[in-house]
Every structure is written in structure tokens, then in C-alpha cells.
Enzyme design. Structure first.
Site, PDB file in Angstrom:
ATOM      1  N   HIS A   1     -44.896 -15.866  88.902  1.00  0.00           N
ATOM      2  CA  HIS A   1     -44.428 -14.973  89.968  1.00  0.00           C
ATOM      3  C   HIS A   1     -43.477 -13.964  89.328  1.00  0.00           C
ATOM      4  CE1 HIS A   1     -40.560 -17.045  90.128  1.00  0.00           C
ATOM      5  NE2 HIS A   1     -41.122 -18.193  90.463  1.00  0.00           N
TER       6      HIS A   1
ATOM      7  N   HIS B   1     -40.672 -14.947  86.798  1.00  0.00           N
ATOM      8  CA  HIS B   1     -41.053 -15.169  85.397  1.00  0.00           C
ATOM      9  C   HIS B   1     -41.272 -13.840  84.683  1.00  0.00           C
ATOM     10  CE1 HIS B   1     -42.874 -18.737  87.614  1.00  0.00           C
ATOM     11  NE2 HIS B   1     -41.863 -19.253  86.939  1.00  0.00           N
TER      12      HIS B   1
ATOM     13  N   CYS C   1     -35.258 -35.351  88.214  1.00  0.00           N
ATOM     14  CA  CYS C   1     -35.939 -34.359  89.058  1.00  0.00           C
ATOM     15  C   CYS C   1     -37.150 -33.848  88.292  1.00  0.00           C
ATOM     16  CB  CYS C   1     -35.009 -33.197  89.413  1.00  0.00           C
ATOM     17  SG  CYS C   1     -35.908 -31.841  90.238  1.00  0.00           S
TER      18      CYS C   1
ATOM     19  N   CYS D   1     -37.339 -29.987  87.912  1.00  0.00           N
ATOM     20  CA  CYS D   1     -36.488 -29.479  86.822  1.00  0.00           C
ATOM     21  C   CYS D   1     -36.868 -30.125  85.497  1.00  0.00           C
ATOM     22  CB  CYS D   1     -35.013 -29.826  87.036  1.00  0.00           C
ATOM     23  SG  CYS D   1     -34.187 -29.066  88.414  1.00  0.00           S
TER      24      CYS D   1
ATOM     25  N   CYS E   1     -32.229 -32.679  94.709  1.00  0.00           N
ATOM     26  CA  CYS E   1     -31.880 -31.757  93.624  1.00  0.00           C
ATOM     27  C   CYS E   1     -31.316 -30.480  94.235  1.00  0.00           C
ATOM     28  CB  CYS E   1     -33.141 -31.451  92.813  1.00  0.00           C
ATOM     29  SG  CYS E   1     -32.986 -29.970  91.798  1.00  0.00           S
TER      30      CYS E   1
ATOM     31  N   HIS F   1     -34.052 -27.504  93.763  1.00  0.00           N
ATOM     32  CA  HIS F   1     -35.352 -27.572  94.426  1.00  0.00           C
ATOM     33  C   HIS F   1     -35.300 -28.126  95.849  1.00  0.00           C
ATOM     34  CE1 HIS F   1     -36.389 -27.186  90.144  1.00  0.00           C
ATOM     35  NE2 HIS F   1     -37.339 -26.424  90.623  1.00  0.00           N
TER      36      HIS F   1
ATOM     37  N   LYS G   1     -33.519 -18.818  95.510  1.00  0.00           N
ATOM     38  CA  LYS G   1     -34.321 -18.520  94.330  1.00  0.00           C
ATOM     39  C   LYS G   1     -35.801 -18.462  94.702  1.00  0.00           C
ATOM     40  CE  LYS G   1     -35.509 -20.549  89.860  1.00  0.00           C
ATOM     41  NZ  LYS G   1     -36.039 -21.832  89.406  1.00  0.00           N
TER      42      LYS G   1
ATOM     43  N   LYS H   1     -42.284 -21.071  93.342  1.00  0.00           N
ATOM     44  CA  LYS H   1     -43.602 -21.541  93.778  1.00  0.00           C
ATOM     45  C   LYS H   1     -43.445 -22.810  94.605  1.00  0.00           C
ATOM     46  CE  LYS H   1     -46.491 -18.612  92.008  1.00  0.00           C
ATOM     47  NZ  LYS H   1     -47.695 -17.997  92.449  1.00  0.00           N
TER      48      LYS H   1
HETATM   49  N1  MSP Z   1     -40.443 -24.649  80.899  1.00  0.00           N
HETATM   50  C1  MSP Z   1     -39.084 -24.411  81.210  1.00  0.00           C
HETATM   51  C2  MSP Z   1     -38.423 -23.561  80.144  1.00  0.00           C
HETATM   52  C3  MSP Z   1     -38.484 -24.119  78.763  1.00  0.00           C
HETATM   53  S1  MSP Z   1     -37.781 -23.060  77.599  1.00  0.00           S
HETATM   54  C4  MSP Z   1     -37.620 -23.973  76.243  1.00  0.00           C
HETATM   55  C5  MSP Z   1     -38.965 -23.691  82.541  1.00  0.00           C
HETATM   56  N2  MSP Z   1     -40.044 -23.073  82.971  1.00  0.00           N
HETATM   57  S2  MSP Z   1     -40.149 -22.288  84.348  1.00  0.00           S
HETATM   58  O1  MSP Z   1     -41.486 -21.769  84.366  1.00  0.00           O
HETATM   59  O2  MSP Z   1     -39.773 -23.129  85.440  1.00  0.00           O
HETATM   60  O3  MSP Z   1     -39.099 -21.146  84.329  1.00  0.00           O
HETATM   61  C6  MSP Z   1     -39.068 -20.247  83.271  1.00  0.00           C
HETATM   62  C7  MSP Z   1     -38.059 -19.158  83.494  1.00  0.00           C
HETATM   63  O4  MSP Z   1     -38.367 -18.439  84.669  1.00  0.00           O
HETATM   64  C8  MSP Z   1     -36.631 -19.656  83.643  1.00  0.00           C
HETATM   65  O5  MSP Z   1     -35.788 -18.847  82.827  1.00  0.00           O
HETATM   66  C9  MSP Z   1     -36.308 -19.404  85.059  1.00  0.00           C
HETATM   67  O6  MSP Z   1     -34.972 -19.101  85.237  1.00  0.00           O
HETATM   68  C10 MSP Z   1     -37.171 -18.190  85.346  1.00  0.00           C
HETATM   69  N3  MSP Z   1     -37.358 -18.051  86.755  1.00  0.00           N
HETATM   70  C11 MSP Z   1     -38.049 -18.868  87.601  1.00  0.00           C
HETATM   71  N4  MSP Z   1     -37.855 -18.429  88.874  1.00  0.00           N
HETATM   72  C12 MSP Z   1     -37.038 -17.342  88.856  1.00  0.00           C
HETATM   73  C13 MSP Z   1     -36.542 -16.471  89.813  1.00  0.00           C
HETATM   74  N5  MSP Z   1     -36.790 -16.616  91.103  1.00  0.00           N
HETATM   75  N6  MSP Z   1     -35.791 -15.430  89.388  1.00  0.00           N
HETATM   76  C14 MSP Z   1     -35.542 -15.198  88.066  1.00  0.00           C
HETATM   77  N7  MSP Z   1     -35.983 -16.009  87.139  1.00  0.00           N
HETATM   78  C15 MSP Z   1     -36.690 -17.105  87.520  1.00  0.00           C
HETATM   79  O7  MSP Z   1     -37.895 -23.716  83.134  1.00  0.00           O
END
Ligand code: MSP
Length: 532
Positions: free
Chosen positions: A21, A24, A130, A133, A155, A158, A311, A314
């Protein structure tokens, strides 16, 4: 450290439980803009992104969809995580997958070295976990649930109940690193940014650290622990190592991997969302310290994209796909909007209204209109040949010194990841050039041949300003600026735009008179009706 060490920047590796989304895409966009900026400073750059494929979260999603986890991961990588890089126009140098052998073998090698060094021991873990997380929680981390989870502890990120884990695992002596980490951060006050993130990490460390369970025995979707294949490596321990395995961690001297490691490691910047700050600023440097490896230059924690004050996620079904926005406004405007409208490091909300308003005012009317007026006027009054500027008046000299200032400010801002500050500086310059056009009225000058020299100076000033704007905005909006560059005839006169140094962008007089200025495609076409 090798003299020609690359500027090395990483994004987090994303879980493949679902498609990306805009939260990311936001991190990757910021990383792409920063690395393109460093490339245009003439530095060698290495920009890594990738995916995190192991762990229970991915395994359960695959199960729920009736496929094996590897097949699920392959599918998501091909259909979603690689394509999104194209969607947002990211120019990453590498893409790491945690199921690739280059990663799994190096993780095992690293683990074995820590075990041999006495940093890992066997113990039991009993506590909350969790899965969303993928994190062991302390009971004090949990909050009271609401709605369907009322009466339960959940959590805080979440809003879902945690699971109770009771296992015999392998543990890493994380507790031994609280003091060394505190000293490291006292000595390196910019190693975590922004300041609010730094303070959070330091105060967390002051509370001391517990040893960390780094393996799991109740499922098998992970990297086998080399000396105990009944266990798989804890997904975060596996994932954090990607930053080093991708550039050759642990490879024998004399091999290409070792050479790459020497010329790339340590990372200069790890970009992360604030929710995963502690993993990166506590666990990761402790792992590196335990292995005697140099620590990253900086962990920068950005804020969240919010939906209804929460936040975007998904899990909560509030994710907006990057395609939805890029299809509507294009990748350049996507990149521009998120870095311009939200201070990097703070939370921000996305709205179609705000994005459309900025697109129209700042891109279509502000920059786009200036570019098409400039090309039209040079076409009409000078047959498309950029005229020479002769005598500069105060109006031009003021613009020239504003440009020098703008370029210096933009460089200084972007280097400290203040993208919004850098963009605001360039935007103020665009506004000043637009005002200059209005005040100088080149169309009025064109009516009297006696003003020919003055008109030439004005036309040159507008195009030379656009030359600088194109260079300074290229890392942010690669496509529109490449088109502008061509329209100015600058590709023929000065070479490819990606090779134009940002440090000299503010020097006046680089675009030579005689350059062929042509009216090309509209840079930022008028928006169709909003998609929502
Ligand atoms: N797999 C782990 C990261 C491992 S790094 C060694 C993870 N993955 S994630 O897909 O859940 O999230 C990846 C990144 O996307 C994180 O930095 C997270 O903060 C960012 N974001 C996920 N949702 C977000 C928002 N709504 N806004 C901004 N960034 C967001 O965590």
C-alpha cells in the site's frame, strides 16, 4: 573502510503477506529520491530494497490461501512487490529476498559465528507474541482491547490479541549491549533521527535490555538454525541481516562478496517506519557489535501515513494501492506529493483533495505552465533558438542570487532528509520565476523591435532558471524533468540530466545560447475527475 565506499541506503524489507500500500511505497520513494540525489552529487551509490518472506505472518496467509509459503511469496513478489518499483519509478540497485540462498547461507554463517563466540545460549521463552508485528512483547507493552476484543490485552499497533508462546529456544545475549549501545548513541547523536526517535531509543536503552529469543520451534517456515535444524531462525533476526547479506556478509577474503562488503558496508542510512525503530536501533546494532562489525551511520524513522487518525494498514483494510494514485496523477506527482506534503519524520494524512489541489496549483500551474510558456515564447519570438542574455538588470541579478541560495538550501535539506524543506525552497524559486515573467511581460517587449536585447535577456533568464529547476527536481520527478530537459535542448547542449551535478545547479549561465528549445508534451496534464 575502503576509500571509494558507496553511499549505501536501505529500505525495510517488506512482508509478502499482502500487496504493497502507499505506506510501503512511501519509504521506497523517499529512499529513491535520496539515492538519486547522492548519485547526482557524483557519489557511488548502492540502494537496496527487498522482501521479508519468512515467519508466521506470511506462513499463515499462505495457508489461508491454500498454497505453500514459497509459492505464495513467489506469487506476491512477481505480481506485486517487483511491479510496484516500476509504478513509483524506483531505481534500486538490488532487490533481496530472504528465501534466496545468498541470504540464507550467510545468515547461517553469521549465526554460527555468534554461537562460537558464546553470544548464543539455550533457554526457555514464556510470554506474549504479536504475529502481526512478529515480535515478542512485554506484558507492559499491551493495551486493553476494544470492540470485539474488549476484555482482552491487545497489541497497541494492531489492536489485536497477542498469542502466548512457551518454547525452548536459542537466545542472543542482547542484555549485554545496553551499555555499549548507550555509549554509542551518546557519541553519535545523529545515529538515530529525527531527535524524537533518538530520545525514544536512548530512554528505552536506559531501562536495560532482556536477552532475545532468536529461534522458533513450533513451525518450520524459516531458515534452519545451523546446529539445531529442529528450530528456525526468528524472522526479525533473519530479516535484519538482509542489509549485510545482500552486500556479501561473511564471504571469504578475495571473493567478489568480500570486496563488495568492504566497499559498501556499513550502511549510511537505514530508512524505517517508526514502528520498527527499536529493531533497527537496538537489536540490529547489538547483533553487529556482537560480530565485531561496524555500525550503520544512521537509522532514520519516518512517520506513518494515517487514515482516520490511525496507521494505514492492510490488517485494518485501510490500505490504498500506489497504482490507484499513480494511474491518476503519474509517478512524478506521487513522489512529489508525499515528500512535499508530509514532513519526513512526522505522521501525515493522505487526501485526494489535498493531492489534487497541490497537483493543480504547484505542478500543472506552477511548474508546468512556466515550462510551456517558456518553450512557446522562444519558439515564437526566436524560432526556437535560445537567445543570448546581454545586460542583466536588478530583476535578473536578484533571481540569480536566489537561485544560488535555493540550490544550496536544497542540498543541505535533502542531505539531512528534510525533503519538504528542499522542495519548498525550489518551489519558492519557481514562484519567483513566475512572478518575474509576469513583471517583465516578454509578450509586451516582443511588440517593439527596440526591446529585442531586453527580450533576449528575459527569455534566456526564464530558460536558464528552468534548467536549474530541472536538475534540482530530477531526483524527485525523474520523468517530467527529463522531458523538460529535452524541451530546453539541454540534453544535446549539456548531456544526460541524470549526470548533472546538484552542487553546481545553482551556478548561473550553464545552458548555452543557441540551445534548441522545443515545445514538447505537457509536463503535468490537467487532472481528469478524481477517482473517488
Ligand atoms: N518485514 C518488516 C521489516 C523488516 S526490515 C529488516 C516489516 N515489514 S512491513 O511490510 O510490515 O513494513 C515495512 C515498512 O513499511 C515499515 O517501515 C513500516 O513502517 C512501513 N509502513 C507500513 N505501513 C505504513 C504506513 N501506514 N505509513 C508509513 N509507513 C508504513 O515491518
Amino acid at each position: 573502510m575502503s576509500r571509494d565506499k558507496a553511499f549505501y541506503l536501505t529500505t525495510p524489507i517488506y512482508y509478502v503477506n499482502d500487496a504493497p500500500h502507499i505506506g510501503h511505497a512511501y519509504t521506497t520513494t523517499a529512499g529513491d529520491v535520496l539515492t538519486r540525489w547522492h548519485r547526482q552529487r557524483g557519489e557511488r551509490v548502492w540502494f537496496l530494497t527487498g522482501v521479508d518472506e519468512h515467519g508466521q505472518k506470511v506462513m499463515r496467509t499462505a495457508e489461508a490461501n491454500g498454497v505453500a509459503p514459497q509459492e505464495w511469496a513467489d506469487r506476491l513478489v512477481e505480481s506485486a512487490w517487483l511491479p510496484v518499483l516500476e509504478t513509483i519509478d524506483a531505481a534500486n540497485d538490488d532487490f533481496i529476498r530472504t528465501t534466496s540462498t545468498r541470504h540464507t547461507e550467510r545468515v547461517q554463517g553469521f549465526l554460527q559465528r555468534l554461537k562460537d563466540a558464546g553470544e548464543i545460549y539455550e533457554g526457555t521463552y514464556d510470554g506474549p507474541y504479536c504475529v502481526a508485528c512478529e515480535e515478542f512483547k512485554l506484558p507492559g507493552d499491551l493495551v486493553d482491547g476494544e470492540g470485539e476484543h474488549a476484555g482482552q490485552k491487545v497489541c497497541p499497533i494492531h489492536g489485536r490479541p497477542v498469542e502466548q508462546v512457551s518454547e525452548t529456544n536459542w537466545f542472543f545475549r542482547l542484555s549485554a549491549y545496553a551499555e555499549p549501545l548507550l555509549r554509542h548513541y551518546e557519541d553519535n547523536p545523529t545515529a538515530v533521527a529525527p531527535l524524537s526517535a533518538y530520545n525514544e531509543v536512548v530512554s528505552f536503552l536506559r531501562g536495560g535490555l532482556q536477552d532475545l529469543s532468536i529461534s522458533r520451534s513450533t513451525f518450520d517456515w524459516g531458515i534452519p538454525v545451523p546446529w539445531d535444524p529442529s528450530q528456525v531462525v526468528y524472522v526479525w533476526f533473519d530479516a535484519l541481516l538482509n542489509y549485510a547479506t545482500a552486500v556479501g556478509l561473511g564471504d571469504e577474503e578475495g571473493t567478489p562478496g568480500a570486496e563488495q562488503f568492504a566497499s559498501t558496508w556499513p550502511a549510511d542510512v537505514h530508512l524505517v517506519g517508526k514502528d520498527i525503530l527499536r529493531f533497527h536501533a537496538v537489536i540490529w546494532p547489538a547483533m553487529l557489535m556482537a560480530a565485531g562489525l561496524p555500525l550503520p551511520g544512521q537509522v532514520f524513522a519516518h512517520g506513518w501515513l494515517l487514515v482516520g487518525g490511525e496507521k494505514m494498514s492492510k490488517t485494518k483494510l485501510t490500505g490504498i494501492s500506489p497504482d490507484q494514485i499513480v494511474d491518476h496523477v503519474g509517478s512524478d506527482a506521487f513522489r512529489y506529493y508525499f515528500l512535499r506534503a508530509i514532513q519526513f519524520g512526522s505522521d501525515g494524512s493522505f487526501s485526494w483533495e489535498d493531492m489534487s489541489a497541490r497537483y493543480t496549483a504547484e505542478l500543472a500551474n506552477g511548474l508546468g505552465n512556466l515550462a510551456s510558456r517558456a518553450a512557446a515564447m522562444v519558439g515564437k519570438y526566436r524560432d526556437g533558438a535560445l537567445p543570448e542574455a546581454t545586460a542583466y538588470s536588478d530583476a535578473e541579478l536578484t533571481l540569480q542570487s536566489l537561485l544560488a541560495e535555493t540550490a544550496a538550501t536544497a542540498d543541505e535539506c535533502v542531505l539531512r532528509l528534510d525533503f519538504a524543506g528542499g522542495i519548498a525552497a525550489v518551489k519558492a524559486f519557481i514562484d519567483a520565476v513566475n512572478l518575474y515573467v509576469t513583471e517583465q511581460e516578454p509578450w509586451a517587449l516582443a511588440k517593439d523591435e527596440a526591446n529585442a536585447q531586453r527580450l533576449s535577456t528575459v527569455l534566456y533568464t526564464i530558460c536558464e532558471s528552468l534548467r536549474a529547476i530541472a536538475v534540482l527536481y530530477h531526483p524527485l520527478m525523474p520523468k517530467a524533468t527529463a522531458s523538460l530537459w529535452e524541451q530546453l535542448g539541454a540534453d544535446v547542449a549539456l548531456g544526460p540530466i541524470g549526470e548533472q551535478p546538484v552542487q553546481t545547479a545553482g551556478e548561473w549561465g550553464r545552458l548555452p545560447a543557441g540551445a534548441r528549445v522545443t515545445k514538447g508534451a505537457i509536463l503535468f496534464p490537467r487532472l481528469e475527475d478524481p477517482v473517488e
